[in-house]
Design a protein around this motif. Structure first.
Motif, PDB file in Angstrom:
ATOM      1  N   GLN A 108     -11.535   4.126  -0.687  1.00 43.10           N
ATOM      2  CA  GLN A 108     -12.099   3.461   0.107  1.00 43.10           C
ATOM      3  C   GLN A 108     -13.496   3.611   0.064  1.00 43.10           C
ATOM      4  O   GLN A 108     -14.477   2.401   0.201  1.00 43.10           O
ATOM      5  CB  GLN A 108     -11.857   3.930   1.718  1.00 43.10           C
ATOM      6  CG  GLN A 108     -10.193   3.936   2.172  1.00 43.10           C
ATOM      7  CD  GLN A 108      -9.910   2.511   2.162  1.00 43.10           C
ATOM      8  OE1 GLN A 108     -10.610   1.731   2.262  1.00 43.10           O
ATOM      9  NE2 GLN A 108      -8.558   2.395   2.307  1.00 43.10           N
ATOM     10  N   PRO A 135      -6.822  -1.305  10.042  1.00 47.13           N
ATOM     11  CA  PRO A 135      -6.420  -1.051   8.844  1.00 47.13           C
ATOM     12  C   PRO A 135      -6.187   0.527   8.438  1.00 47.13           C
ATOM     13  O   PRO A 135      -5.161   0.838   7.606  1.00 47.13           O
ATOM     14  CB  PRO A 135      -7.389  -1.446   8.004  1.00 47.13           C
ATOM     15  CG  PRO A 135      -8.727  -1.399   8.622  1.00 47.13           C
ATOM     16  CD  PRO A 135      -8.151  -1.883  10.365  1.00 47.13           C
ATOM     17  N   ASN A 150      -9.627  -6.710   6.289  1.00 53.22           N
ATOM     18  CA  ASN A 150     -10.328  -5.457   6.104  1.00 53.22           C
ATOM     19  C   ASN A 150     -11.076  -5.854   4.738  1.00 53.22           C
ATOM     20  O   ASN A 150     -12.501  -5.126   4.532  1.00 53.22           O
ATOM     21  CB  ASN A 150      -9.762  -4.191   5.831  1.00 53.22           C
ATOM     22  CG  ASN A 150     -10.376  -2.840   5.837  1.00 53.22           C
ATOM     23  OD1 ASN A 150     -11.326  -2.761   6.967  1.00 53.22           O
ATOM     24  ND2 ASN A 150     -10.270  -2.154   4.870  1.00 53.22           N
ATOM     25  N   THR A 189      -1.477 -10.186  -0.458  1.00 53.69           N
ATOM     26  CA  THR A 189      -2.886  -9.440  -0.075  1.00 53.69           C
ATOM     27  C   THR A 189      -4.057 -10.264  -0.868  1.00 53.69           C
ATOM     28  O   THR A 189      -4.818 -10.875  -0.239  1.00 53.69           O
ATOM     29  CB  THR A 189      -3.162  -8.189  -0.267  1.00 53.69           C
ATOM     30  OG1 THR A 189      -1.792  -7.406   0.287  1.00 53.69           O
ATOM     31  CG2 THR A 189      -4.198  -7.606   0.235  1.00 53.69           C
ATOM     32  N   TRP A 220      -5.005  -5.640   6.430  1.00 56.55           N
ATOM     33  CA  TRP A 220      -5.564  -5.254   4.990  1.00 56.55           C
ATOM     34  C   TRP A 220      -6.395  -6.469   4.432  1.00 56.55           C
ATOM     35  O   TRP A 220      -7.480  -5.903   3.855  1.00 56.55           O
ATOM     36  CB  TRP A 220      -4.545  -4.677   4.064  1.00 56.55           C
ATOM     37  CG  TRP A 220      -4.104  -3.386   4.525  1.00 56.55           C
ATOM     38  CD1 TRP A 220      -4.740  -2.130   5.096  1.00 56.55           C
ATOM     39  CD2 TRP A 220      -2.624  -2.772   4.339  1.00 56.55           C
ATOM     40  NE1 TRP A 220      -3.937  -1.137   5.398  1.00 56.55           N
ATOM     41  CE2 TRP A 220      -2.575  -1.608   4.942  1.00 56.55           C
ATOM     42  CE3 TRP A 220      -1.252  -3.515   3.898  1.00 56.55           C
ATOM     43  CZ2 TRP A 220      -1.455  -0.829   4.886  1.00 56.55           C
ATOM     44  CZ3 TRP A 220      -0.273  -2.664   3.986  1.00 56.55           C
ATOM     45  CH2 TRP A 220      -0.316  -1.124   4.586  1.00 56.55           C
ATOM     46  N   MET A 251       0.917  -0.963  -0.044  1.00 61.13           N
ATOM     47  CA  MET A 251      -0.038  -0.046  -0.095  1.00 61.13           C
ATOM     48  C   MET A 251       0.954   1.166   0.132  1.00 61.13           C
ATOM     49  O   MET A 251       2.025   1.297   0.658  1.00 61.13           O
ATOM     50  CB  MET A 251      -0.866   0.144   1.226  1.00 61.13           C
ATOM     51  CG  MET A 251      -1.921  -1.090   1.422  1.00 61.13           C
ATOM     52  SD  MET A 251      -3.329  -0.857   0.173  1.00 61.13           S
ATOM     53  CE  MET A 251      -4.284  -2.173   0.562  1.00 61.13           C
ATOM     54  N   ASN A 273      -6.968  -5.820  -6.124  1.00 64.39           N
ATOM     55  CA  ASN A 273      -6.081  -4.917  -5.370  1.00 64.39           C
ATOM     56  C   ASN A 273      -4.570  -5.092  -5.595  1.00 64.39           C
ATOM     57  O   ASN A 273      -3.851  -4.156  -5.555  1.00 64.39           O
ATOM     58  CB  ASN A 273      -6.214  -4.986  -3.969  1.00 64.39           C
ATOM     59  CG  ASN A 273      -7.308  -4.076  -3.350  1.00 64.39           C
ATOM     60  OD1 ASN A 273      -7.437  -2.918  -3.524  1.00 64.39           O
ATOM     61  ND2 ASN A 273      -8.161  -4.498  -2.280  1.00 64.39           N
TER      62      ASN A 273
END
Length: 310
Positions: free
Chosen positions: A94, A239, A32, A266, A29, A1, A113
């Motif tokens: 987000q 997160p 999340n 991830t 993450w 990130m 992602n």
């Protein structure tokens, strides 16, 4: 990130357990993403995104607000840039992620992602004049083909024939969200604001919170209740605050290159949790799309690294 710029004080020799730091951040993450999916039906996308940043802002205020006030003259010229970063990272990325969860799976969100590093390379080529190598471009093409496979659910004839009825709107929203986050990361590198990490994050969160207000006023607030309060508490703490700080600490201890490798875990961790906890199906097109996306991203990163070392 991508995170706000921080000074790097990497130590050459570190015990093996420090590698648990980036792994912990990636796991937070990944969970999340599952929380994002669980929020569907329990709270509106805009509301959980807004409540998340309100909580993070409130928790940081006792520690950061006095420093912000003391440094207000230093901070003032950078407010427009902080506003842009807050818009891209806290509202667009987000907010769109929460909205995407209504029409796509947590597995797809996690896999898409993985495109953040690739989009980052593309945007950096334009804004930072970091020209990608042919190897990196090839990796990008492979990854984009992987996205197509994922969105078309393995049936490329849908795209060739112009049939988009089977697409998940959430997949397209996630592509936009990922692009916004990649732009956030590149602008963070481009501007390198002379502010400490907590101040940087705090002000971005503040702007992100403000940008949410017109939208939640228009759509209405979802009430916080026993069914969704734990979703808000998780999203607003681990997160939003813990993972970024752990990630930056990892960069300081083992370096940015070694730390960045862990981000590729991830989508795999997200998919594994989604399959076992949400009972989502992992199908053949997930495997093909994930292999192409991750493989292309790794190729692009290797190609970019080689170009940097020349």
């Amino acid at each position: 990130m991508a995170l706000p710029h921080s000074s790097i004080s990497q130590s050459p020799h570190q015990p093996a357990y420090v590698y648990l730091l980036p792994l912990a951040a990636v796991l937070i993450w990944s969970v999340n993403v599952i929380v994002t999916k669980l929020a569907v039906g329990a709270i509106s996308a805009l509301s959980i995104s807004f409540y998340r940043w309100v909580l993070a802002f409130v928790l940081l205020s006792p520690f950061v607000l006095p420093k912000v006030w003391r440094q207000r003259q230093l901070i003032w010229p950078y407010l427009p840039k902080l506003a842009v970063l807050g818009l891209l990272g806290m509202l667009m990325y987000q907010g769109l992620s929460y909205e995407a969860a209504h029409t796509t799976s947590a597995t797809n969100i996690g896999i898409l992602n993985a495109m953040i590093p690739l989009f980052t390379i593309g945007i950096a080529a334009v804004l930072l004049n970091e020209k990608p190598t042919l190897f990196a471009i090839t990796g990008g093409i492979i990854s984009l083909t992987g996205i197509t496979v994922l969105i078309a659910k393995g049936d490329l004839l849908d795209i060739i024939g112009g049939h988009v009825s089977s697409f998940h709107l959430g997949d397209l929203l996630m592509v936009v969200a990922v692009f916004c986050y990649a732009a956030y990361g590149v602008l963070t590198r481009l501007w390198q604001l002379p502010l400490d990490l907590l101040t940087n994050i705090y002000l971005q969160i503040g702007f992100g919170m403000l940008f949410h207000i017109p939208f939640v006023l228009h759509d209405g607030f979802s009430p916080i209740n026993a069914d969704n309060i734990w979703l808000v508490l998780y999203a607003g703490t681990l997160p939003s605050l813990v993972a970024p700080l752990v990630w930056v600490k990892s960069i300081q201890l083992i370096g940015p290159s070694r730390t960045s490798i862990f981000i590729n875990l991830t989508p795999l961790l997200t998919a594994a949790i989604a399959v076992f906890y949400l009972n989502e199906n992992w199908l053949g097109y997930h495997t093909l799309g994930a292999i192409m996306i991750l493989g292309g991203v790794v190729m692009a990163q290797i190609g970019t690294a080689r170009n940097t070392l020349r």
